[in-house]
Enzyme design. Sequence first.
Site, mmCIF file in Angstrom:
data_model
loop_
_atom_site.group_PDB
_atom_site.id
_atom_site.type_symbol
_atom_site.label_atom_id
_atom_site.label_comp_id
_atom_site.label_asym_id
_atom_site.label_seq_id
_atom_site.Cartn_x
_atom_site.Cartn_y
_atom_site.Cartn_z
ATOM 1 N N CYS A 100 -50.455 5.639 37.771
ATOM 2 C CA CYS A 100 -49.088 5.600 37.755
ATOM 3 C C CYS A 100 -48.673 4.275 37.338
ATOM 4 C CB CYS A 100 -48.816 6.326 39.038
ATOM 5 S SG CYS A 100 -46.568 6.241 39.297
ATOM 6 N N LYS A 140 -58.120 9.137 36.890
ATOM 7 C CA LYS A 140 -57.536 8.828 35.840
ATOM 8 C C LYS A 140 -56.518 7.483 35.376
ATOM 9 C CE LYS A 140 -53.677 12.072 33.884
ATOM 10 N NZ LYS A 140 -52.105 11.284 34.747
ATOM 11 N N GLY A 202 -52.036 12.879 25.998
ATOM 12 C CA GLY A 202 -51.622 12.661 25.808
ATOM 13 C C GLY A 202 -50.453 13.271 24.809
ATOM 14 N N ARG A 226 -47.319 17.670 30.496
ATOM 15 C CA ARG A 226 -45.965 18.048 29.747
ATOM 16 C C ARG A 226 -46.118 19.541 29.710
ATOM 17 N NH1 ARG A 226 -43.493 11.874 28.620
ATOM 18 N NH2 ARG A 226 -45.877 12.045 27.306
HETATM 19 C C1 LIG Z 1 -42.740 13.557 36.173
HETATM 20 C C2 LIG Z 1 -44.579 13.079 35.763
HETATM 21 C C3 LIG Z 1 -44.551 13.708 36.677
HETATM 22 C C4 LIG Z 1 -46.394 12.746 36.725
HETATM 23 N N1 LIG Z 1 -46.876 12.536 38.038
HETATM 24 C C5 LIG Z 1 -48.361 12.249 38.046
HETATM 25 C C6 LIG Z 1 -49.471 12.180 38.944
HETATM 26 O O1 LIG Z 1 -48.896 12.554 40.177
HETATM 27 N N2 LIG Z 1 -50.906 11.707 38.874
HETATM 28 C C7 LIG Z 1 -50.865 10.823 37.107
HETATM 29 O O2 LIG Z 1 -52.564 11.477 37.421
HETATM 30 N N3 LIG Z 1 -50.187 10.983 36.529
HETATM 31 C C8 LIG Z 1 -48.826 11.813 36.527
HETATM 32 N N4 LIG Z 1 -47.791 11.510 35.172
HETATM 33 C C9 LIG Z 1 -48.671 11.346 33.897
HETATM 34 C C10 LIG Z 1 -49.120 12.555 33.058
HETATM 35 O O3 LIG Z 1 -50.786 13.534 33.671
HETATM 36 C C11 LIG Z 1 -49.976 12.873 31.783
HETATM 37 O O4 LIG Z 1 -51.442 11.880 32.077
HETATM 38 C C12 LIG Z 1 -48.689 12.042 30.997
HETATM 39 O O5 LIG Z 1 -47.645 12.500 31.591
HETATM 40 C C13 LIG Z 1 -49.451 12.195 29.249
HETATM 41 O O6 LIG Z 1 -49.410 13.916 28.888
HETATM 42 P P1 LIG Z 1 -48.849 14.328 28.457
HETATM 43 O O7 LIG Z 1 -48.652 13.871 27.170
HETATM 44 O O8 LIG Z 1 -50.209 15.903 27.825
HETATM 45 O O9 LIG Z 1 -47.431 14.608 29.682
HETATM 46 C C14 LIG Z 1 -47.071 12.449 35.376
HETATM 47 C C15 LIG Z 1 -46.072 12.507 34.307
HETATM 48 C C16 LIG Z 1 -44.954 12.995 34.410
HETATM 49 C C17 LIG Z 1 -44.280 12.555 33.089
#
Ligand SMILES: Cc1cc2nc3c(=O)[nH]c(=O)nc-3n(C[C@H](O)[C@H](O)[C@H](O)COP(=O)(O)O)c2cc1C
Length: 322
Positions: A100, A140, A202, A226
């Site tokens: 985070c 993670k 990602g 996302r």
């Molecule tokens: C609004 C939002 C909230 C997120 N909350 C968490 C979370 O609670 N824990 C976590 O490990 N990652 C969190 N992430 C990160 C996502 O799990 C992920 O690693 C990141 O969005 C990249 O992956 P993506 O491109 O598939 O979205 C969050 C991302 C976003 C955009």
Amino acid sequence: MKIGGLEIEGKYIMPAIAGYSDVGQRALAYRYGAALTFTEMISAKGLVYGSNHTADLLATTEAEPFKCVQLFGSEPEFIRRAVLHPAIKKFDLIDINCGCPVHKIVGNGEGSALLKDIPLLKEIVAAAAEAAAPRPVTVKMRLGFSKGELLSPAAAAAAEEAGAAAITVHGRRREDFYSGAVDLDGIRETKNAVSVPVFANGDIVDIASAERALEVTGCDGAAIARGALGRPYVFSELNGIPVRVNPGELVKEHFSMILKVYPERVATDMMKKHFVYYSKGVRGGKAVKAAAFAAKNASDLNEAAEMLSRQFLCENEAADCR
Ligand SMILES: Cc1cc2nc3c(=O)[nH]c(=O)nc-3n(C[C@H](O)[C@H](O)[C@H](O)COP(=O)(O)O)c2cc1C
């Protein structure tokens, strides 16, 4: 694939997404073929001190074949106590947040700040693994904290030594937040540092981006965050079974699931955020979204969902749209 003692089917998972990975999002992701899904991040300290908000976030349903919770914290003792907390008993897997980037979290030494203190990260994972046994603990993480640095291979190796059964790596650093290109080479180096399964993460949104990530990184699977918002069926596509789903009908289902767990007002507000994603790309989506945002109760929100459903049908199936 085996994650500790858990045998999972498929290689695509939905990681924690604060504010979005609620019971409805998780149930739909599982229905369309996600191998694992996670609750949003839960404060170990908040849980131990009995915050009501934290208890709400731990709701699960029978629609989840594997119940996975993500905890965050910077003190091994709180992590240990959180894992042993009665509310965590029902979970099949515990994930530790080392990624985070949010200021408040990092300021407390939590989330991605743990990458700067690998001995502490290791202690935290060891505390979680010992308390969770025989259930698996996963981690993670991001690639590093500051731009350009690569801390994740060492962090992942330490986590594995401490008992982690799998690692998910978001191919960005804390300083990147969510922008800039994902560094697949950094993910590959992380994968090569451990022998437990590694999930690349990602900007994976479709088969092309998933295949590229897996090919370049050599990872065992991938995590889609996302890309699964408003499109929980992305997992079906990734598993080779493309489906065409009416987003309005998905809104109704998703909403009915969260209405069973949360008060109407809370569930309505939660659903408005999801609505933005469900209505993306649908012609006339803007007007429908406005209707959703004006919703004062469940009935208003369901009306907006019906509008979205009809809009989708008009566009796709030449329904009677007069
Ligand atoms: C609004 C939002 C909230 C997120 N909350 C968490 C979370 O609670 N824990 C976590 O490990 N990652 C969190 N992430 C990160 C996502 O799990 C992920 O690693 C990141 O969005 C990249 O992956 P993506 O491109 O598939 O979205 C969050 C991302 C976003 C955009």
